[in-house]
Motif scaffolding. Structure first.
Motif, PDB file in Angstrom:
ATOM      1  N   THR A  37     -12.039  -5.374  -9.102  1.00 18.47           N
ATOM      2  CA  THR A  37     -12.128  -6.472  -8.130  1.00 18.47           C
ATOM      3  C   THR A  37     -13.565  -6.662  -7.653  1.00 18.47           C
ATOM      4  O   THR A  37     -14.061  -7.792  -7.541  1.00 18.47           O
ATOM      5  CB  THR A  37     -11.210  -6.187  -6.945  1.00 18.47           C
ATOM      6  OG1 THR A  37      -9.883  -5.981  -7.412  1.00 18.47           O
ATOM      7  CG2 THR A  37     -11.223  -7.349  -5.966  1.00 18.47           C
ATOM      8  N   LEU A 268      -5.522 -12.251  -6.230  1.00 17.02           N
ATOM      9  CA  LEU A 268      -5.088 -10.908  -5.846  1.00 17.02           C
ATOM     10  C   LEU A 268      -3.816 -10.957  -5.007  1.00 17.02           C
ATOM     11  O   LEU A 268      -2.915 -10.148  -5.197  1.00 17.02           O
ATOM     12  CB  LEU A 268      -6.203 -10.199  -5.064  1.00 17.02           C
ATOM     13  CG  LEU A 268      -7.507  -9.950  -5.840  1.00 17.02           C
ATOM     14  CD1 LEU A 268      -8.558  -9.355  -4.937  1.00 17.02           C
ATOM     15  CD2 LEU A 268      -7.241  -9.031  -7.021  1.00 17.02           C
ATOM     16  N   THR A 270      -3.035 -10.193  -1.869  1.00 16.28           N
ATOM     17  CA  THR A 270      -2.701  -9.024  -1.058  1.00 16.28           C
ATOM     18  C   THR A 270      -3.220  -9.239   0.358  1.00 16.28           C
ATOM     19  O   THR A 270      -4.116 -10.063   0.596  1.00 16.28           O
ATOM     20  CB  THR A 270      -3.313  -7.748  -1.648  1.00 16.28           C
ATOM     21  OG1 THR A 270      -4.762  -7.873  -1.665  1.00 16.28           O
ATOM     22  CG2 THR A 270      -2.826  -7.516  -3.071  1.00 16.28           C
ATOM     23  N   ARG A 271      -2.664  -8.478   1.290  1.00 19.65           N
ATOM     24  CA  ARG A 271      -3.105  -8.603   2.680  1.00 19.65           C
ATOM     25  C   ARG A 271      -4.574  -8.211   2.823  1.00 19.65           C
ATOM     26  O   ARG A 271      -5.333  -8.869   3.557  1.00 19.65           O
ATOM     27  CB  ARG A 271      -2.207  -7.725   3.573  1.00 19.65           C
ATOM     28  CG  ARG A 271      -2.612  -7.717   5.041  1.00 19.65           C
ATOM     29  CD  ARG A 271      -1.662  -6.883   5.873  1.00 19.65           C
ATOM     30  NE  ARG A 271      -0.382  -7.555   6.007  1.00 19.65           N
ATOM     31  CZ  ARG A 271      -0.128  -8.486   6.917  1.00 19.65           C
ATOM     32  NH1 ARG A 271      -1.081  -8.882   7.752  1.00 19.65           N
ATOM     33  NH2 ARG A 271       1.065  -9.026   6.988  1.00 19.65           N
ATOM     34  N   ASP A 272      -4.989  -7.133   2.137  1.00 15.95           N
ATOM     35  CA  ASP A 272      -6.399  -6.712   2.231  1.00 15.95           C
ATOM     36  C   ASP A 272      -7.342  -7.818   1.751  1.00 15.95           C
ATOM     37  O   ASP A 272      -8.399  -8.049   2.354  1.00 15.95           O
ATOM     38  CB  ASP A 272      -6.608  -5.448   1.398  1.00 15.95           C
ATOM     39  CG  ASP A 272      -5.881  -4.247   1.999  1.00 15.95           C
ATOM     40  OD1 ASP A 272      -5.540  -4.313   3.185  1.00 15.95           O
ATOM     41  OD2 ASP A 272      -5.656  -3.265   1.266  1.00 15.95           O
ATOM     42  N   TRP A 274      -6.847 -11.131   1.729  1.00 14.06           N
ATOM     43  CA  TRP A 274      -6.931 -12.257   2.684  1.00 14.06           C
ATOM     44  C   TRP A 274      -7.656 -11.848   3.960  1.00 14.06           C
ATOM     45  O   TRP A 274      -8.402 -12.653   4.544  1.00 14.06           O
ATOM     46  CB  TRP A 274      -5.527 -12.755   2.998  1.00 14.06           C
ATOM     47  CG  TRP A 274      -4.881 -13.474   1.861  1.00 14.06           C
ATOM     48  CD1 TRP A 274      -3.730 -13.154   1.219  1.00 14.06           C
ATOM     49  CD2 TRP A 274      -5.368 -14.653   1.204  1.00 14.06           C
ATOM     50  NE1 TRP A 274      -3.464 -14.034   0.217  1.00 14.06           N
ATOM     51  CE2 TRP A 274      -4.447 -14.978   0.179  1.00 14.06           C
ATOM     52  CE3 TRP A 274      -6.486 -15.461   1.376  1.00 14.06           C
ATOM     53  CZ2 TRP A 274      -4.616 -16.068  -0.651  1.00 14.06           C
ATOM     54  CZ3 TRP A 274      -6.651 -16.557   0.540  1.00 14.06           C
ATOM     55  CH2 TRP A 274      -5.734 -16.841  -0.453  1.00 14.06           C
ATOM     56  N   ILE A 297       2.684 -13.576   3.528  1.00 12.17           N
ATOM     57  CA  ILE A 297       2.807 -12.147   3.234  1.00 12.17           C
ATOM     58  C   ILE A 297       3.526 -11.429   4.362  1.00 12.17           C
ATOM     59  O   ILE A 297       4.371 -10.555   4.143  1.00 12.17           O
ATOM     60  CB  ILE A 297       1.410 -11.546   2.975  1.00 12.17           C
ATOM     61  CG1 ILE A 297       0.803 -12.141   1.690  1.00 12.17           C
ATOM     62  CG2 ILE A 297       1.475 -10.022   2.866  1.00 12.17           C
ATOM     63  CD1 ILE A 297      -0.615 -11.698   1.433  1.00 12.17           C
ATOM     64  N   GLU A 301       6.889  -9.170   4.256  1.00 11.36           N
ATOM     65  CA  GLU A 301       6.976  -7.802   4.762  1.00 11.36           C
ATOM     66  C   GLU A 301       8.109  -7.657   5.764  1.00 11.36           C
ATOM     67  O   GLU A 301       8.841  -6.665   5.780  1.00 11.36           O
ATOM     68  CB  GLU A 301       5.637  -7.407   5.395  1.00 11.36           C
ATOM     69  CG  GLU A 301       4.498  -7.283   4.385  1.00 11.36           C
ATOM     70  CD  GLU A 301       3.158  -7.053   5.065  1.00 11.36           C
ATOM     71  OE1 GLU A 301       3.097  -7.231   6.308  1.00 11.36           O
ATOM     72  OE2 GLU A 301       2.189  -6.695   4.362  1.00 11.36           O
TER      73      GLU A 301
END
Length: 600
Positions: A37, A268, A270-272, A274, A297, A301
Motif C-alpha cells: 500500500t 482498499l 478499510t476504516r484505516d 478512510w 463501514i 460493523e
C-alpha cells in the motif's frame, strides 16, 4: 536513456504492486500488505500513468495480473513490478509464493508458485527501463516443513543471485542473495521505508537512489541486512521521477492528487484507509464522500456485532432449554434473543441505507469529476485558441510592417480570414493514430481483433460500444486524437464481457456454466430442471390403430345375448342368443298381441 518530458510527448510509466500477507498454510506476515500500500501510493504520487495495487493473491490471480500487466507494458517506456511476501529458491531458481500455496514437497514448488522469470517476461515489452523490486527475502517457513523428494536438491536461504539477460533491466533484492530480510518492528519494513524515501526524488538516478536505500537499511538493521541490485543501465542518468520544467501553460487541476488518494482509499475500503484520508484531507467534496464511506463501514460493523450478539443469545437460549431451566429464565432468554434479532435486523437495514447513501454519493462524485474535467478541458482549449490567435495576429502584423505601403492596404476582411486560418495538423500519421486507438479499445475490452492499423467495420463497432458505455459521442467513421485521449483516461475495462451460450462472466474471463444432476442450461443461459418427456405416438402406431379399427368395423357382428327375459304360462326364461323380444298375434285371437321371441 533520457526521461525528460518533451513538448508533444511524455514517457508512459506503468507499475504493478503485489503484497501477500494472509498465507493459508503459514503464519500471517505483518508488513507485506502495508508495504505494498505504501509503495503503491508512492508510484501514484510520482505521476505513474497506471498503478495497480493487489493484495493477498492466489496463484491463479497472480498469473492473471502478470498477464494483464504484460499487455499494458507494450506501449510503456518504463515498467516496474514490486512484490512483498514470501519467496523461495530451488536449485538456483527463484519463485514467488502465492497465499494459497501448501508446498508439502519440493516438487510442489513448480506447480504452486510463480517463477521470477514470469515477472521478467511481463516487463520485457517496456522500451526504456524494466525494474523488478523483490521484498521477498524473508525467512521462509515452507522450507522447514517441506519434504525432499531428492536429497541432492538444494533449497537456499533467501533468494539466489539473478543476472538479467535483457538490456536496461534491474532487479533489486531487499537482502543480498543467500541472506534474509527483516520486517522490522514498525508498520512497514526498513526496505519499503527507504524505497519510498529515495526513489521518488526528482532527477535522482536509480543507481544512486538504490545506493541511498542500501545505506538506510544497513543503519536501520544494525548492518545485518544489505539490499542488493542486479543488472546494469547505460551511462545516462535514469531517474524514476524527472525534473519537470516550469509550467507556462494551464496548470493541472489541484483536485487530481486528492482524487487519486481517494480512489486508492476506495480500492482498499478499510476504516484505516478512510481515516488516513480524512486526516490528510479533512474538508471538501472528497472528505464528505470519505465520511459517507466510513458511515457505511460503521453500519457493517454494527450489523456484524448485532449478528454476533443474536447468535450468542440464541446459544444461551438453547443451553437453558437443554438444562431444563425454569420457565422465567427461558422466557428471559427468549426475550433477549428476540431483542438481539430485532437489533440485527435494524442494523442490517441501517447498513443498506448507508450503502445506498455511499453509492449515491459515489455517483455524484463521478458526475462532478466529469463536469470539472469537461470545464477544465474547455477552458484549456479556449486559452489555447486565444494564444494561437494572438500569435497569428502578431505574426501578421509583423509581416504587414515589412511589406510595401500598397500591400499594407489589404482589406480588413482578408486580414481576419488569415488570422483565423486553422493551425497545422498533427504530424502523427493516420496509420499510427488508428493503431493506437485500436490498442486502447482492446485494453478497455471493446475490441477483440488485433490492432492492425486498418479502421474497418469491426473497429467502428468497437468505438460505438465505447461511446455507449463511456457516455461519449465520438465519430466512429474515423480514428481521432480526442477518442485516443478519452480511451487513455480510462483506467480499466469499459465494455462488459460478453460470453457465448453456456458460459458466464467471472471477472475478466468466461467460465463454463455447470448444472447439478437433473438440470441443464436453458434458453436464458440459466440452469433449469429437465422436464420428463411424455410418450408420443409415432406415425406407425397411428397407422396400425387405423387398420385395426377398419378390420373391426368390416367384420360381421358376433351374436351376443341381449339380456332380455320372456315370460308365459310355462314361466320366465332369457331370450336366446341372436333373438330379440317382440310381439306376435295371439293364436286364438289374431287381433290381440302377445310378447314373443323373434329370431332372424
Amino acid at each position: 536513456m533520457g526521461f525528460a518530458c518533451g513538448p508533444a510527448h511524455a514517457d508512459r510509466r506503468v507499475a504493478l504492486v503485489i503484497g501477500n500477507s494472509a498465507y493459508k498454510s503459514a503464519p500471517k506476515l505483518g508488513n507485506p500488505v502495508n508495504d505494498a500500500t505504501l509503495v503503491g501510493g508512492m508510484f501514484k504520487k510520482a505521476g505513474f500513468d497506471s498503478v495497480d495495487v493487489r493484495l493477498d493473491l492466489s496463484a491463479s490471480e497472480m498469473r492473471r495480473m502478470l498477464r494483464e500487466f504484460a499487455g499494458r507494458t507494450r506501449d510503456a517506456d518504463m515498467a516496474v513490478i514490486y512484490y512483498a511476501g514470501h519467496g523461495i529458491e530451488l536449485d538456483g531458481n527463484n519463485y514467488l509464493i502465492p497465499t494459497d500455496a501448501t508446498l508439502e514437497t519440493d516438487g510442489d514448488v513448480l506447480d504452486e508458485t510463480i517463477p521470477v522469470e514470469r515477472a521478467l517476461f511481463a516487463v520485457e515489452p517496456a522500451k526504456q527501463l524494466r525494474l523488478i523490486i523483490l521484498d521477498a527475502c524473508r525467512d521462509n517457513p515452507f522450507s522447514k516443513t517441506m519434504k525432499r523428494t531428492l536429497a541432492s536438491r538444494a533449497i537456499g536461504r533467501g533468494l539466489a543471485k539473478v543476472e538479467p539477460t535483457s538490456p536496461n533491466t534491474m532487479i533489486a533484492f531487499a537482502a543480498k542473495a543467500g541472506s534474509t530480510a527483516s520486517d522490522g518492528d514498525s508498520r512497514n519494513s526498513p526496505f519499503a521505508v527507504a524505497l519510498v524515501e529515495h526513489l521518488p526524488k526528482p532527477g535522482l538516478d536509480l543507481r544512486k537512489a538504490f545506493g541511498f536505500v542500501r545505506d538506510d537499511v544497513l543503519k536501520a538493521t544494525g548492518y545485518k541486512q544489505e539490499p542488493y541490485v542486479y543488472g546494469s543501465l547505460g551511462g545516462d542518468d535514469v531517474p524514476l521521477v524527472v525534473v519537470k520544467p516550469v509550467a507556462t501553460g494551464p496548470q493541472a487541476n489541484p483536485q487530481d492528487a486528492i482524487r487519486r488518494d481517494y480512489e486508492l482509499a476506495l480500492q482498499l475500503a478499510t476504516r484505516d484507509a478512510w481515516e488516513a484520508f480524512l486526516a490528510a484531507y479533512p474538508d471538501g467534496f472528497y472528505a464528505n464522500l470519505a465520511k459517507g464511506q466510513l458511515n457505511k463501514i460503521g453500519a457493517e460493523e454494527t450489523r456484524v456485532a448485532a449478528e454476533q450478539k443474536a447468535r450468542a443469545a440464541e446459544q444461551e437460549k438453547t443451553r437453558l432449554i437443554a438444562e431444563r431451566a425454569q420457565k422465567a429464565e427461558q422466557e428471559k432468554a427468549a426475550a433477549a434473543a428476540k431483542a438481539a434479532e430485532e437489533a440485527r435486523i435494524a442494523a442490517e437495514k441501517q447498513k443498506q441505507i448507508e450503502q445506498a447513501k455511499a453509492e449515491a454519493a459515489e455517483r455524484e462524485r463521478k458526475v462532478a469529476e466529469a463536469a470539472a474535467a469537461k470545464a477544465l478541458a474547455e477552458k484549456q482549449a479556449a486559452e489555447k485558441a486565444k494564444a494561437e490567435l494572438a500569435a497569428k495576429l502578431a505574426a501578421e502584423k509583423a509581416e504587414q510592417a515589412a511589406k510595401p505601403a500598397a500591400d499594407r492596404q489589404m482589406p480588413e476582411v482578408e486580414q481576419k480570414v488569415a488570422a483565423l486560418s486553422p493551425a497545422p495538423a498533427s504530424t502523427l500519421s493516420a496509420a499510427d493514430l488508428t493503431k493506437s486507438v485500436q490498442s486502447e479499445l482492446r485494453r478497455v475490452g471493446c475490441l477483440s481483433a488485433a490492432a492492425d492499423g486498418d479502421w474497418n467495420g469491426t473497429s467502428q463497432r468497437s468505438l460505438t460500444l465505447f461511446n455507449k458505455y463511456a457516455g461519449t459521442q465520438f465519430d466512429v467513421k474515423l480514428a481521432s486524437v480526442d477518442a485516443l485521449d478519452a480511451l487513455k483516461a480510462k483506467p480499466g475495462r469499459v465494455c462488459p464481457l460478453v460470453c457465448n451460450f453456456g458460459f458466464k462472466a467471472d471477472g475478466d474471463q468466461c467460465v463454463k456454466i455447470t448444472c447439478r444432476a437433473g438440470y441443464r442450461v436453458g434458453d436464458d443461459n440459466e440452469c433449469e430442471k429437465i422436464q420428463e418427456k411424455k410418450p408420443v405416438a409415432t406415425r406407425e402406431d397411428s397407422r396400425r390403430r387405423d387398420t385395426d379399427r377398419k378390420q373391426t368395423e368390416g367384420a360381421p357382428s358376433t351374436p351376443q345375448a341381449s339380456g332380455q327375459m320372456i315370460c308365459n304360462n310355462a314361466g320366465c326364461r332369457p331370450i336366446a342368443k341372436g333373438c330379440r323380444l317382440g310381439t306376435a298375434n295371439h293364436p286364438s285371437n289374431p287381433a290381440a298381441k302377445i310378447p314373443a321371441e323373434i329370431c332372424n
